[in-house]
Motif scaffolding. Structure first.
Motif: not given
Length: 312
Positions: A265-286, A298-303
């Motif tokens: 997710x393209x987010x302004x910061x980590x907090x918005x990603x963790x709090x689900x306040x980032x709408x994730x309208x912009x996506x990229x793939x590592x 861009x922020x993503x989670x893994x196993x």
């Protein structure tokens, strides 16, 4: 007490001797310098070559050959298992490609001033080798992808500044960092000015201080990785685990390079990603094929263990 001291000293000396013999069996001398190897999908054994016209002329590359250059981290060599695994993954993905390994093990030192000098020397020699690829084999620099882990990421940036024949097409910093303290001048960082496309994958505090590239991926926030906190003590060991997760994610991304993996997710910061306040309208793939027209953080989670890939 005196008897204890008599026993402790030889035990410590013996322990140090074992470490030197077993862990540093080929202790760096500084005399060998930088070594280069190449691998192709046509043979399993890598071959050494030198940064000379004669040696470069014999390389199995054409102007259109995709070339990946892997640069290992501090205290490592090109024989590290992750280097071998990443090489195999790259060659399996593209049978026409060539992988070049930069091995600077013989220039590793615990002296920061001397290591700073050696890092610049490594970059000088490697940049010269790349210039020869362009001059002697007409290799398009846009077809070259430099992948540097840890200190190798910083060396990648130095190489970009030193190449005379043009601009490298792609650099990927895998938790790019530097030993002990950051360099004093900005030109010695890996940054967005070092290649047409500079991508960072951040997984630990070790690589958190390097400047942004064109695209910066933060795995699990970029500081701590799931699974590392369960088995490692003290904190320094946890950070090593976090740090090496960058190469593990890179290897997995290459293995699935034909698909859109590690969506972030393209987010302004980590907090918005963790709090689900980032709408994730912009996506990229590592991975090998991020969208070069979509820049930023861009922020993503893994196993916590392989396969690390998780859907958004």
């Amino acid at each position: 007490m005196n008897v204890l001291r008599v026993l402790v000293v030889p035990v410590m000396v013996a322990l140090v001797a074992v470490i030197v013999v077993k862990v540093y069996s080929s202790y760096p001398s500084g005399r060998v310098g930088v070594l280069f190897y190449y691998s192709t999908s046509l043979h399993e054994d890598r071959k050494e070559f030198k940064a000379t016209k004669e040696s470069i002329a014999a390389l199995p590359v054409t102007p259109s050959t995709p070339v990946s250059i892997i640069i290992h981290g501090y205290t490592e060599s090109s024989l590290r298992s992750w280097v071998v695994d990443l090489t195999d993954a790259l060659l399996s993905h593209d049978l026409k490609s060539v992988v070049i390994l930069v091995d600077y093990w013989d220039l590793v030192t615990i002296s920061r001033p001397y290591m700073m000098i050696n890092v610049r020397h490594i970059a000088d020699i490697t940049a010269r080798m790349i210039d020869m690829l362009a001059e002697e084999k007409s290799v398009e620099l846009t077809n070259i992808h430099i992948m540097g882990f840890s200190l190798g990421g910083r060396i990648s940036g130095l190489i970009g500044d030193r190449i005379q024949t043009g601009t490298i097409g792609r650099m990927t910093g895998m938790d790019a960092s530097y030993p002990w303290l950051p360099p004093r001048i900005n030109e010695e960082f890996l940054d967005a000015g070092d290649a047409i496309l500079v991508v960072n994958i951040r997984t630990s505090s070790i690589g958190s201080h390097s400047p942004p590239g064109h695209i910066d991926f933060y795995a699990n926030g970029g500081l701590s990785q799931p699974g590392c906190q369960n088995w490692y003590f003290p904190d320094t060991a946890k950070q090593v685990c976090n740090h090496y997760r960058a190469v593990a994610l890179m290897i997995e991304a290459v293995k699935y390079a034909g698909k859109e993996v590690f969506s972030a997710c393209g987010c302004p910061d980590l907090q918005s990603f963790q709090n689900n306040t980032c709408d994730c309208q912009i996506v990229n793939n590592f991975g090998l094929y991020p969208n070069a027209s979509v820049l930023g953080n861009f922020y993503f989670s893994t196993n916590s263990e392989p396969p690390y890939l998780r859907n958004l």
